[in-house]
Design an enzyme around this catalytic site. Structure first.
Site, PDB file in Angstrom:
ATOM      1  N   LYS A   9       4.586   2.972  -9.660  1.00 17.21           N
ATOM      2  CA  LYS A   9       5.155   2.041  -8.661  1.00 17.21           C
ATOM      3  C   LYS A   9       4.703   0.627  -8.979  1.00 17.21           C
ATOM      4  O   LYS A   9       3.699   0.416  -9.667  1.00 17.21           O
ATOM      5  CB  LYS A   9       4.711   2.388  -7.231  1.00 17.21           C
ATOM      6  CG  LYS A   9       3.196   2.422  -6.958  1.00 17.21           C
ATOM      7  CD  LYS A   9       2.522   1.100  -6.692  1.00 17.21           C
ATOM      8  CE  LYS A   9       1.027   1.250  -6.406  1.00 17.21           C
ATOM      9  NZ  LYS A   9       0.254   0.018  -6.506  1.00 17.21           N
ATOM     10  N   ASP A 136      -2.295   5.577  -1.330  1.00 12.82           N
ATOM     11  CA  ASP A 136      -0.954   5.401  -1.915  1.00 12.82           C
ATOM     12  C   ASP A 136      -0.212   6.719  -2.114  1.00 12.82           C
ATOM     13  O   ASP A 136       0.975   6.712  -2.446  1.00 12.82           O
ATOM     14  CB  ASP A 136      -1.058   4.725  -3.293  1.00 12.82           C
ATOM     15  CG  ASP A 136      -1.507   3.276  -3.220  1.00 12.82           C
ATOM     16  OD1 ASP A 136      -1.612   2.753  -2.099  1.00 12.82           O
ATOM     17  OD2 ASP A 136      -1.752   2.688  -4.280  1.00 12.82           O
TER      18      ASP A 136
HETATM   19  O1  C5P Z   1      -7.378   5.095  -0.724  1.00 14.48           O
HETATM   20  P1  C5P Z   1      -7.818   4.788  -2.106  1.00 14.48           P
HETATM   21  O2  C5P Z   1      -8.712   5.852  -2.679  1.00 14.48           O
HETATM   22  O3  C5P Z   1      -6.705   4.441  -3.031  1.00 14.48           O
HETATM   23  O4  C5P Z   1      -8.717   3.473  -2.005  1.00 14.48           O
HETATM   24  C1  C5P Z   1      -9.565   3.036  -3.048  1.00 14.48           C
HETATM   25  C2  C5P Z   1     -10.439   1.906  -2.530  1.00 14.48           C
HETATM   26  O5  C5P Z   1      -9.662   0.721  -2.327  1.00 14.48           O
HETATM   27  C3  C5P Z   1     -11.092   2.168  -1.182  1.00 14.48           C
HETATM   28  O6  C5P Z   1     -12.311   2.820  -1.327  1.00 14.48           O
HETATM   29  C4  C5P Z   1     -11.277   0.755  -0.642  1.00 14.48           C
HETATM   30  O7  C5P Z   1     -12.411   0.140  -1.229  1.00 14.48           O
HETATM   31  C5  C5P Z   1     -10.065   0.030  -1.157  1.00 14.48           C
HETATM   32  N1  C5P Z   1      -8.940   0.002  -0.204  1.00 14.48           N
HETATM   33  C6  C5P Z   1      -9.024  -0.806   0.917  1.00 14.48           C
HETATM   34  N2  C5P Z   1      -7.960  -0.865   1.787  1.00 14.48           N
HETATM   35  C7  C5P Z   1      -6.843  -0.170   1.546  1.00 14.48           C
HETATM   36  C8  C5P Z   1      -6.738   0.657   0.403  1.00 14.48           C
HETATM   37  C9  C5P Z   1      -7.813   0.715  -0.457  1.00 14.48           C
HETATM   38  O8  C5P Z   1     -10.030  -1.468   1.152  1.00 14.48           O
HETATM   39  N3  C5P Z   1      -5.811  -0.257   2.386  1.00 14.48           N
END
Ligand code: C5P
Length: 288
Positions: A9, A136
Site C-alpha cells: 500500500k 495496518d
Molecule cells: O501497530 P503497529 O505494530 O504497526 O505499530 C508499530 C509502532 O508504530 C507502534 O508500536 C507505535 O510506536 C507506532 N504507531 C503509533 N501510532 C499508530 C500506529 C503505530 O504510534 N497509529
C-alpha cells in the site's frame, strides 16, 4: 497448493494526532493498494506434524520464526489439531519501507489459512484478530482504497484516486516506525484531526491537483532523522516536476500518474538521475 498475492500500500495522505495514553497515535489516512506484491504459496505439510505451520522465504534477511507476522497470524487462528501447512513467501515488497508488506502478508495468511482449514471467521472477528496483529492489517483484508482512522484499524472503504499508476522510489534508508513516531512526539507535533476531517482532499481531483493536496505528517520527523531522505525528495520533485510524498513512516517516496506508460517513463528517468531504485506500478482500481 495455491498462491495468493499480497499487495503493498501507499498512504496517499497521512495526518497524525497527538500521542494517545496507550502509546499509539490517532490518525486519518487514505490508504491505497499498489501493484507491487509479494506472493504467498500455501502447501499441505507432513501429516505427522498436525498443528504445525512453517514458513520459508526466498530472501535470507526475512525472519521466518515467531517474529514474522505470517506465523503470528497462524497462531491467532489456533492451529492446534489442524492439518500442517507450509507457507513459502516470495518477497518483493521492501521491508521497513512504509509499504505495509508485513501487514499485507498477515492479512493474506489469515485468508489463506482459513481457506485450507475450512474455517470462516465472522467479518467482525477477522477484523479484531487483524487489528491485534498490527494497526495496518485490517486495511489489507479489504481494499483497494480506504480511509483509516483510530490507530489505523478502523477502516472505511473509499474510492481510489483517478490516478492509475504510481512511481515508488525505494532508497536504502531504514526508517523504523517506532523511531519516527518517537521523533514526532519529541518535535511536539500533533495535528487537529477534526480539522483534517473537514478538509479531506476529494477523490475526484485531477492527479496534479490531488498531489498538491497530499500531506504526510510523518515526513517532518522522518526528514529530521534522515536529512538525506529530505534532500532526495527535493531532487525527485525537481526531476519529476510534480509533488513527491513519503508513504507511511518512510522511507519509500512516491508520486502519481494518469497512465502506466507515463509512470514507466518517469521511473526510468528518476532511477537514472537519482541512483535510487524506482519502480512504476499500478494503483487502486487498476492494480494488477
Ligand atoms: O501497530 P503497529 O505494530 O504497526 O505499530 C508499530 C509502532 O508504530 C507502534 O508500536 C507505535 O510506536 C507506532 N504507531 C503509533 N501510532 C499508530 C500506529 C503505530 O504510534 N497509529
Amino acid at each position: 497448493m495455491f498462491i495468493l498475492r499480497s499487495h503493498a500500500k501507499i498512504n496517499l495522505y497521512l495526518r497524525i494526532g497527538p500521542r494517545r495514553p496507550d502509546g499509539f497515535h490517532s490518525l486519518v489516512s487514505w490508504f491505497c493498494l499498489v501493484g507491487l506484491a509479494d506472493e504467498l504459496e500455501f502447501r499441505p505439510g507432513p501429516e505427522s506434524e498436525v498443528g504445525a505451520v512453517t514458513l520459508t522465504c526466498d530472501r535470507p534477511d526475512v525472519p521466518c520464526d515467531g517474529r514474522n507476522l505470517i506465523l503470528k497470524a497462524a497462531r491467532s487462528l489456533d492451529p492446534v489439531g489442524r492439518s500442517a501447512v507450509e507457507v513459502h513467501l516470495r518477497k518483493r515488497i521492501p521491508m521497513g519501507g512504509g509499504l505495509g508488506g508485513g501487514s499485507s502478508n498477515a492479512a493474506v495468511a489469515l485468508r489463506g489459512l482459513q481457506q485450507i482449514w475450512g474455517v470462516s471467521l465472522s467479518p467482525v472477528r477477522e477484523m479484531e484478530i487483524a487489528a491485534q496483529l498490527g494497526s495496518d492489517v485490517p486495511f489489507f483484508l479489504g481494499g483497494p482504497s480506504a480511509i483509516c482512522r483510530g490507530r489505523g484499524e478502523s477502516v472505511t472503504p473509499a474510492s481510489p484516486p483517478l490516478a492509475s499508476a504510481a512511481v515508488l522510489l525505494l532508497p536504502a534508508i531504514a526508517m523504523p516506525t517506532p523511531a519516527v513516531y518517537r521523533r514526532f512526539d519529541e518535535m511536539g507535533l500533533g495535528t487537529d484531526l477534526d480539522d483534517v476531517e473537514r478538509h479531506l482532499p476529494g477523490v475526484e481531483l485531477p492527479t496534479l491537483d490531488l498531489l498538491g493536496r497530499l500531506t504526510n505528517d510523518l515526513e517532518a520527523p522522518a526528514f529530521a532523522i534522515s536529512p538525506e531522505l529530505c534532500a532526495l525528495r527535493s531532487r525527485a520533485e525537481q526531476i519529476a516536476r510534480r509533488p513527491v510524498r513519503m508513504s507511511g513512516s518512510g522511507s519509500t517516496l512516491f508520486t502519481l500518474y494518469d497512465s502506466q506508460q507515463e509512470a514507466t517513463d518517469a521511473a526510468v528517468i528518476l532511477q537514472h538521475a537519482l541512483g535510487v531504485p524506482a519502480i512504476a506500478c499500478s494503483l487502486g482500481r487498476s492494480i494488477v
